[in-house]
Design an enzyme around this catalytic site. Structure first.
Site, PDB file in Angstrom:
ATOM      1  CG  ASP A   1      44.616  49.238  43.363  1.00  0.00           C
ATOM      2  OD1 ASP A   1      45.634  48.519  43.325  1.00  0.00           O
ATOM      3  OD2 ASP A   1      43.509  48.834  43.783  1.00  0.00           O
TER       4      ASP A   1
ATOM      5  CE1 TYR B   1      39.877  44.240  38.434  1.00  0.00           C
ATOM      6  CE2 TYR B   1      39.914  44.211  36.026  1.00  0.00           C
ATOM      7  CZ  TYR B   1      39.292  43.905  37.231  1.00  0.00           C
ATOM      8  OH  TYR B   1      38.074  43.253  37.203  1.00  0.00           O
TER       9      TYR B   1
ATOM     10  CG  HIS C   1      40.868  40.344  40.909  1.00  0.00           C
ATOM     11  ND1 HIS C   1      39.968  40.089  41.931  1.00  0.00           N
ATOM     12  CD2 HIS C   1      40.722  41.664  40.601  1.00  0.00           C
ATOM     13  CE1 HIS C   1      39.322  41.211  42.241  1.00  0.00           C
ATOM     14  NE2 HIS C   1      39.764  42.181  41.446  1.00  0.00           N
TER      15      HIS C   1
ATOM     16  NE  ARG D   1      32.570  41.980  30.821  1.00  0.00           N
ATOM     17  CZ  ARG D   1      33.121  42.648  31.838  1.00  0.00           C
ATOM     18  NH1 ARG D   1      32.459  43.590  32.458  1.00  0.00           N
ATOM     19  NH2 ARG D   1      34.333  42.355  32.242  1.00  0.00           N
TER      20      ARG D   1
ATOM     21  CD  GLU E   1      39.972  44.960  45.491  1.00  0.00           C
ATOM     22  OE1 GLU E   1      40.847  45.820  45.258  1.00  0.00           O
ATOM     23  OE2 GLU E   1      39.018  44.742  44.725  1.00  0.00           O
TER      24      GLU E   1
ATOM     25  CD  GLU F   1      44.999  45.826  45.465  1.00  0.00           C
ATOM     26  OE1 GLU F   1      45.838  46.659  45.078  1.00  0.00           O
ATOM     27  OE2 GLU F   1      43.775  45.939  45.285  1.00  0.00           O
TER      28      GLU F   1
ATOM     29  CG  ASP G   1      41.786  48.720  46.973  1.00  0.00           C
ATOM     30  OD1 ASP G   1      41.360  49.733  47.547  1.00  0.00           O
ATOM     31  OD2 ASP G   1      41.533  48.442  45.782  1.00  0.00           O
TER      32      ASP G   1
ATOM     33  NE  ARG H   1      34.708  43.709  46.368  1.00  0.00           N
ATOM     34  CZ  ARG H   1      35.852  43.962  45.747  1.00  0.00           C
ATOM     35  NH1 ARG H   1      35.919  44.910  44.820  1.00  0.00           N
ATOM     36  NH2 ARG H   1      36.941  43.290  46.055  1.00  0.00           N
TER      37      ARG H   1
ATOM     38  CD  GLN I   1      34.265  47.875  42.984  1.00  0.00           C
ATOM     39  OE1 GLN I   1      34.292  47.230  44.032  1.00  0.00           O
ATOM     40  NE2 GLN I   1      35.172  47.721  42.029  1.00  0.00           N
TER      41      GLN I   1
ATOM     42  CE1 TYR J   1      31.820  48.675  36.009  1.00  0.00           C
ATOM     43  CE2 TYR J   1      29.786  48.577  37.286  1.00  0.00           C
ATOM     44  CZ  TYR J   1      30.551  48.156  36.216  1.00  0.00           C
ATOM     45  OH  TYR J   1      30.070  47.223  35.359  1.00  0.00           O
TER      46      TYR J   1
ATOM     47  CE  LYS K   1      38.050  48.994  44.388  1.00  0.00           C
ATOM     48  NZ  LYS K   1      38.634  47.700  44.709  1.00  0.00           N
TER      49      LYS K   1
ATOM     50  CB  THR L   1      44.286  52.052  50.983  1.00  0.00           C
ATOM     51  OG1 THR L   1      43.288  52.487  50.055  1.00  0.00           O
ATOM     52  CG2 THR L   1      45.137  50.970  50.329  1.00  0.00           C
TER      53      THR L   1
ATOM     54  CB  THR M   1      42.412  41.673  43.854  1.00  0.00           C
ATOM     55  OG1 THR M   1      41.675  42.803  44.276  1.00  0.00           O
ATOM     56  CG2 THR M   1      42.122  40.477  44.748  1.00  0.00           C
TER      57      THR M   1
ATOM     58  CD  GLU N   1      38.752  37.382  43.010  1.00  0.00           C
ATOM     59  OE1 GLU N   1      39.315  38.215  43.748  1.00  0.00           O
ATOM     60  OE2 GLU N   1      39.362  36.698  42.177  1.00  0.00           O
TER      61      GLU N   1
END
Ligand code: MN
Length: 442
Positions: A142, A144, A149, A158, A214, A216, A248, A252, A255, A259, A268, A272, A375, A389
Site C-alpha cells: 500500500d 501513500y 491525504h 505536525r 480508506e 483507494e 484499507d 486509528r 495505529q 506506528y 491495517k 482489506t 487514501t 480526515e
C-alpha cells in the site's frame, strides 16, 4: 506503453445484452472487466467471468464449449484449472486481452445469430452469484500517494510541517498483508488492539475505538520481474493488468500507538476489502490524463521515475465516491449517505511510478500482486477519502441525514465505495462496488 483508443472504445457500440446499454450501468460493452465467481452451491471451484450489464458472462463455459473458436483450443483443454492468475502466469497477460476481444466480438450487437444463441447460455444474473477474489494475491503493498491525504494527516500531528522532506522524492509505501484481503460484501469484525489514548497510563488491550476506512484504488501485477532486475518506467504499464477499488480498513487508535518507528502493522492487516471486478488498462484508455502537475518549487522526479509518456498520460481520471449506511439508517429505510467524492487523477505519483519504484531495488513483483495507491483525497473538504480526515481526528463529527453523527465507524455501519470514469465523446464505465459492514468485536 499506454493503450491507444481503438474500435472497442467506440461510444456508439451496443450489446445485445439489453442492460449493458443502460447509460448508468458500470458495465457497458466498452468495459468488460474480469472477475472470478462461484456459479452455484454445487460448484467446487470459482470460475473466470466478465461483467456485462447486470449479467456475468461465464468465460469458463464460453471457452470450454468452443464459443471463441479454434484459437482457444489449447486453453479450453485446461479450462478446469483456468483462473486469472493461472492464465496470466502461464500464457501471459496478452491471452486475457485476446479473450476479452473475443468476448467483445460475441457480445456486441450484430454478432452472428448462432454465436449469440450459444453465448446466451453463458450468461448468469450477477445478483445471484458470489464473487471471489479475482487473483491469488501473493503480496500486497500500500502506497501513500495522495499529497492531499498526506498533508491532511501530517498537519494533525505536525501543523507547522505537515509533509515530511522525503515525500516529493519517494513514493512512500509499506508492505501490507495479502492473507486478510477480502472480496466486497464480506463482513469486517472490529479488531482488538493496544490503545494508549491516556498518555499518563499504560496502554490497554481493547476493541478498536477509532475504526476507519480508506478510499483507494489498487492495481494487479500481470507479469512480474526477475529478482535483482528493475522495471524501467517506460515498461511499467506492460506489467499492470488492471484496476479495482480498495478499502484499507484502519484502526486509528492502534495505529497512533504502534506506528513508530516501523510504520503500520496490526492497525491495517486485520482486513482489506476489494471490489470483485478488474477493469483492464485497455478499457481505461479513454480516461488517461496527465500526471500530477507539480508546483513550480517542487523537485522533478529522479531520472528512474521520469518519463515523457508517463508525464503526459500516466494519470487516470476515475471519480471515487464513499457512502455510509448505518444500522439505524437501514432500519429506517434511509438510502446510503454520500460522505466524499475524490478523483484518482489527483495522486502525486502515477501507478507506473509506484510499480517502477517498487521494483527499483530488484524486488521481484509477481503476477497477482496487489498494489494500492493509498487514501485518495482531493484539495477540498468534501474530497477527503477517510473518516480521520472528514471528522478531523474526531474533533468535527460528521452529521448524517437521520440526525446520527460519526467520528469513526460504529458497529453495524456499512461503507460502500464506487468508482466510475466519464469523458465527453466516450461511454461511461465503472468499477462496481466495494462494500463491507462492521460487526461487533468478539
Ligand atoms: Mn492505506
Amino acid at each position: 506503453m499506454i493503450y491507444e483508443i481503438n474500435e472497442t472504445h467506440d461510444p456508439s457500440l451496443k450489446s445485445w445484452v439489453e442492460s449493458a446499454n443502460d447509460p448508468n450501468t458500470d458495465f457497458p460493452i466498452q468495459n468488460l472487466p474480469f472477475c472470478m465467481f462461484w456459479p452455484g452451491q454445487q460448484s467446487e471451484s470459482p470460475r473466470l467471468g466478465m461483467a456485462i450489464g447486470d449479467q456475468i458472462f461465464d468465460l469458463y463455459t464460453a471457452i470450454s464449449s468452443g464459443l471463441f473458436g479454434a484459437d482457444f483450443d489449447e486453453i479450453a483443454q485446461e479450462m478446469e484449472l483456468c483462473d486469472l492468475s493461472f492464465l496470466t502466469e502461464v500464457y501471459g497477460p496478452e491471452v486475457l486481452a485476446d479473450i476479452r476481444r473475443a468476448a467483445f466480438d460475441v457480445l456486441r450487437e450484430g454478432a452472428p445469430d448462432d454465436l449469440v444463441r450459444d453465448a446466451k447460455k453463458c450468461l448468469v444474473a450477477a445478483k445471484g452469484i458470489d464473487p471471489e477474489l479475482p487473483f491469488e494475491i501473493g503480496d500486497y503493498t500500500d502506497f501513500y500517494c495522495s499529497i492531499y491525504h498526506a498533508t491532511n494527516v501530517g498537519s494533525m500531528f505536525r501543523p507547522d510541517d505537515p509533509l515530511l522532506p522525503n515525500y516529493k522524492y519517494v513514493p512512500i509505501g509499506y508492505h501490507g498483508r495479502a492473507s486478510s484481503i477480502l472480496v466486497s460484501g464480506t463482513d469486517i469484525k472490529r479488531p482488538h488492539g493496544q490503545n494508549r489514548s491516556d498518555a499518563e497510563a499504560p496502554p490497554v488491550f481493547i476493541p478498536c475505538k477509532n475504526l476507519d476506512y480508506e478510499m483507494e484504488v489498487g492495481f494487479f501485477v500481470g507479469g512480474g520481474n526477475e529478482q535483482g532486475t528493475a522495471i524501467p518506467i517506460e515498461e511499467a504499464e506492460q506489467h499492470i493488468f488492471g484496476l479495482c477499488l480498495v478499502n484499507d480498513w484502519s484502526a486509528r487508535d492502534v495505529q497512533a500507538w504502534e506506528y513508530q518507528p516501523l510504520g503500520p502493522f496490526l492497525a491495517k492487516n486485520f482486513a482489506t476489502t476489494i471490489s470483485p471486478f478488474v477493469v483492464t488498462m485497455e478499457a481505461l484508455a479513454p480516461f488517461r490524463t496527465q500526471a500530477f502537475e507539480r508546483d513550480a518549487g517542487d523537485p522533478e522526479p529522479l531520472e528512474y521515475l521520469a518519463d515523457e509518456e508517463n508525464e503526459k498520460l500516466g494519470g487516470i481520471d476515475i471519480n471515487l465516491e464513499v457512502f455510509i449506511q448505518t444500522q439505524k439508517m437501514r432500519d429506517e429505510n434511509i438510502a446510503p449517505h454520500l460522505l466524499s467524492k475524490s478523483n484518482m487523477k489527483d495522486l502525486y505519483w502515477t501507478i507506473a511510478q509506484m510499480l517502477t519504484h517498487h521494483a527499483s531495488n530488484g524486488c521481484n513483483l509477481q503476477t497477482g500482486d496487489l498494489i494500492a495507491t493509498g487514501t485518495i483525497s482531493g484539495k477540498h473538504k468534501g474530497e477527503r477519502g477517510s473518516m480521520l480526515e472528514l471528522s478531523w481526528r474526531g474533533t468535527e463529527p460528521i452529521e448524517l441525514p437521520n440526525g446520527e453523527t460519526r467520528r469513526f465507524l460504529e458497529d453495524g455501519d456499512e461503507i460502500i465505495m464506487k468508482g466510475y470514469c466519464e469523458r465527453e465523446g466516450f461511454r461511461r464505465i465503472g468499477f462496481g462496488e466495494c462494500r463491507g459492514r462492521i460487526l461487533p468485536a468478539d
